[in-house]
Design a protein around this motif. Structure first.
Motif, PDB file in Angstrom:
ATOM      1  N   GLY A  18       0.706  -1.215   0.110  1.00 35.63           N
ATOM      2  CA  GLY A  18      -0.024   0.102  -0.036  1.00 35.63           C
ATOM      3  C   GLY A  18       0.786   1.371  -0.029  1.00 35.63           C
ATOM      4  N   PHE A  19       2.099   1.061   0.474  1.00 34.33           N
ATOM      5  CA  PHE A  19       3.072   2.280   0.656  1.00 34.33           C
ATOM      6  C   PHE A  19       3.570   2.311  -0.575  1.00 34.33           C
ATOM      7  CE2 PHE A  19       7.176   4.303   1.649  1.00 34.33           C
ATOM      8  CZ  PHE A  19       6.887   5.466   2.147  1.00 34.33           C
ATOM      9  N   LEU A  20       4.194   1.290  -1.400  1.00 33.50           N
ATOM     10  CA  LEU A  20       5.051   1.502  -2.335  1.00 33.50           C
ATOM     11  C   LEU A  20       4.427   1.468  -3.747  1.00 33.50           C
ATOM     12  CD1 LEU A  20       7.675  -1.024  -1.413  1.00 33.50           C
ATOM     13  CD2 LEU A  20       7.908   1.574  -1.317  1.00 33.50           C
ATOM     14  N   THR A  21       2.998   1.206  -3.539  1.00 33.12           N
ATOM     15  CA  THR A  21       2.243   1.132  -5.067  1.00 33.12           C
ATOM     16  C   THR A  21       0.815   1.867  -5.157  1.00 33.12           C
ATOM     17  OG1 THR A  21       0.935  -0.853  -4.682  1.00 33.12           O
ATOM     18  CG2 THR A  21       3.076  -1.195  -5.262  1.00 33.12           C
ATOM     19  N   ARG A  22       0.481   1.958  -6.063  1.00 31.63           N
ATOM     20  CA  ARG A  22      -0.850   2.678  -6.273  1.00 31.63           C
ATOM     21  C   ARG A  22      -1.826   1.551  -6.460  1.00 31.63           C
ATOM     22  NH1 ARG A  22      -1.072   8.006  -7.441  1.00 31.63           N
ATOM     23  NH2 ARG A  22       0.407   9.263  -6.043  1.00 31.63           N
ATOM     24  N   LEU A  23      -1.670   0.261  -6.245  1.00 32.45           N
ATOM     25  CA  LEU A  23      -2.681  -0.756  -6.535  1.00 32.45           C
ATOM     26  C   LEU A  23      -3.794  -0.452  -5.432  1.00 32.45           C
ATOM     27  CD1 LEU A  23      -0.134  -3.734  -6.853  1.00 32.45           C
ATOM     28  CD2 LEU A  23      -1.390  -2.453  -8.678  1.00 32.45           C
ATOM     29  N   PRO A  24      -5.047  -0.857  -5.808  1.00 38.42           N
ATOM     30  CA  PRO A  24      -6.080  -0.935  -5.036  1.00 38.42           C
ATOM     31  C   PRO A  24      -6.282  -2.206  -3.971  1.00 38.42           C
ATOM     32  CG  PRO A  24      -6.982  -1.498  -7.372  1.00 38.42           C
ATOM     33  CD  PRO A  24      -5.396  -1.213  -7.420  1.00 38.42           C
ATOM     34  N   LEU A  25      -5.698  -1.928  -3.251  1.00 34.71           N
ATOM     35  CA  LEU A  25      -5.474  -3.237  -2.268  1.00 34.71           C
ATOM     36  C   LEU A  25      -6.334  -2.891  -0.874  1.00 34.71           C
ATOM     37  CD1 LEU A  25      -1.458  -3.470  -2.525  1.00 34.71           C
ATOM     38  CD2 LEU A  25      -3.256  -5.019  -3.519  1.00 34.71           C
ATOM     39  N   PRO A  26      -6.730  -4.033  -0.173  1.00 39.95           N
ATOM     40  CA  PRO A  26      -7.394  -3.612   1.056  1.00 39.95           C
ATOM     41  C   PRO A  26      -6.404  -2.847   1.749  1.00 39.95           C
ATOM     42  CG  PRO A  26      -7.560  -6.146   0.526  1.00 39.95           C
ATOM     43  CD  PRO A  26      -6.633  -5.379  -0.488  1.00 39.95           C
ATOM     44  N   ALA A  27      -7.199  -2.031   2.742  1.00 40.74           N
ATOM     45  CA  ALA A  27      -6.313  -1.345   3.762  1.00 40.74           C
ATOM     46  C   ALA A  27      -5.827  -2.320   4.763  1.00 40.74           C
ATOM     47  CB  ALA A  27      -7.183  -0.336   4.171  1.00 40.74           C
ATOM     48  N   ALA A  28      -4.677  -1.907   5.208  1.00 38.67           N
ATOM     49  CA  ALA A  28      -4.107  -2.893   6.205  1.00 38.67           C
ATOM     50  C   ALA A  28      -4.391  -1.985   7.569  1.00 38.67           C
ATOM     51  CB  ALA A  28      -2.398  -2.901   6.085  1.00 38.67           C
ATOM     52  N   THR A  77       6.159   0.521 -14.802  1.00 41.29           N
ATOM     53  CA  THR A  77       6.562   0.744 -13.238  1.00 41.29           C
ATOM     54  C   THR A  77       6.422   1.930 -12.681  1.00 41.29           C
ATOM     55  OG1 THR A  77       9.091   1.343 -13.794  1.00 41.29           O
ATOM     56  CG2 THR A  77       8.561  -1.259 -13.712  1.00 41.29           C
ATOM     57  N   VAL A  78       6.640   2.851 -13.319  1.00 41.63           N
ATOM     58  CA  VAL A  78       6.135   4.253 -12.963  1.00 41.63           C
ATOM     59  C   VAL A  78       4.791   4.389 -12.525  1.00 41.63           C
ATOM     60  CG1 VAL A  78       6.226   6.545 -13.274  1.00 41.63           C
ATOM     61  CG2 VAL A  78       8.216   5.168 -14.143  1.00 41.63           C
ATOM     62  N   LEU A  79       3.989   3.688 -13.214  1.00 46.72           N
ATOM     63  CA  LEU A  79       2.629   3.646 -13.000  1.00 46.72           C
ATOM     64  C   LEU A  79       2.076   3.033 -11.814  1.00 46.72           C
ATOM     65  CD1 LEU A  79       1.066   3.629 -16.651  1.00 46.72           C
ATOM     66  CD2 LEU A  79       1.327   5.433 -15.324  1.00 46.72           C
ATOM     67  N   LEU A  80       2.780   1.814 -11.710  1.00 41.66           N
ATOM     68  CA  LEU A  80       2.588   0.951 -10.702  1.00 41.66           C
ATOM     69  C   LEU A  80       2.675   1.616  -9.265  1.00 41.66           C
ATOM     70  CD1 LEU A  80       3.721  -2.571 -11.861  1.00 41.66           C
ATOM     71  CD2 LEU A  80       1.310  -1.944 -11.220  1.00 41.66           C
ATOM     72  N   THR A  81       3.890   2.693  -9.359  1.00 43.49           N
ATOM     73  CA  THR A  81       4.125   3.121  -8.064  1.00 43.49           C
ATOM     74  C   THR A  81       3.757   4.511  -8.044  1.00 43.49           C
ATOM     75  OG1 THR A  81       6.593   3.756  -9.012  1.00 43.49           O
ATOM     76  CG2 THR A  81       6.405   1.611  -8.059  1.00 43.49           C
TER      77      THR A  81
END
Length: 253
Positions: A18-28, A77-81
């Motif tokens: 969640g910190f390193l990427t912009r992926l829509p992940l569940p919040a930790a 990779t730039v878009l992912l982060t």
């Protein structure tokens, strides 16, 4: 009183991703010092980022010349982060290039505007990575290089925090906590193992190149800024990634 939930491997992985990427992940669940502890998994998240870029390179290399294929892979990779580390590199370059003392340089780094030094740093960062990746003899070789570079470079972040003090009282070290030596060691081992998996016999040269370039950023930051900020850590990651890809390009040549 309810005792705090003990962090699990999955929760730490989600926090790191969640910190390193912009992926829509569940919040930790956030906890004091949680991000610092999760840094041991930074190389694993990095490997995922590199895998994403590598798959783009693998597909594009079958249809396009090496240079545009490499450019698309780096773009992925730039878009992912969300350009997290590139932003840090640009701000650090502007700060190091500013005239004045430590406080002036740190103030320049807080400025959201990007100066000439920052623009040039970004141009060289993207250009060197793309040029190195374009030398890959095959799509699979490029994929392995991206996985190794992304993993190993993010292993350098907690290591850099071990040899520098936070430059600001309200910076990343204060907000996220500084990882202890065990976390940095676990990240380093994981980063090296992933580099070996991606590069094979070229891994030792890649590790050495990453250490040299990341170490150069650390030395400059300690001298000019008095320690690390989040931007400096982004610059460390970028320098290490460039080092890995240049070393691998040399091996391919």
């Amino acid at each position: 009183m309810t005792e705090p939930t003990k962090p699990t491997l999955l929760s730490e992985l989600l926090l790191a991703a969640g910190f390193l990427t912009r992926l829509p992940l569940p919040a930790a669940a956030w906890r004091e010092g949680g991000l610092a502890a999760s840094m041991r998994l930074f190389p694993l998240v990095g490997a995922g980022i590199g895998l994403g870029g590598g798959l783009v390179f693998l597909a594009a290399e079958a249809l396009l010349p090496p240079l545009p294929a490499a450019l698309l892979a780096v773009l992925a990779t730039v878009l992912l982060t969300g350009a997290l580390h590139e932003d840090g590199l640009a701000d650090t370059a502007d700060g190091l290039g500013a005239r004045g003392g430590r406080d002036t340089r740190l103030e320049v780094m807080r400025d959201s505007r990007t100066g000439a030094y920052g623009v040039l740093a970004l141009l060289f960062s993207v250009g060197l990575r793309v040029a190195a990746l374009a030398a890959a003899p095959s799509g699979l070789a490029g994929l392995g290089a991206l996985v190794a570079a992304a993993a190993l470079s993010r292993a350098m972040v907690p290591a850099a925090m071990q040899v520098m003090a936070p430059a600001r009282a309200d910076g990343l070290g204060a907000g996220a906590g500084v990882p202890h030596a065990g976390v940095a060691a676990q990240a380093a081992v994981l980063g090296v193992l992933l580099a070996i998996a991606g590069l094979g016999l070229a891994a030792p040269a890649a590790v050495l190149a990453a250490l040299v370039l990341a170490g150069g950023v650390v030395m400059l930051a300690r001298r000019a800024l008095g320690g690390f900020t989040g931007d400096v850590l982004g610059a460390v990651q970028q320098a290490a990634e460039i080092g890995v890809l240049l070393a691998v390009a040399g091996a391919w040549a």
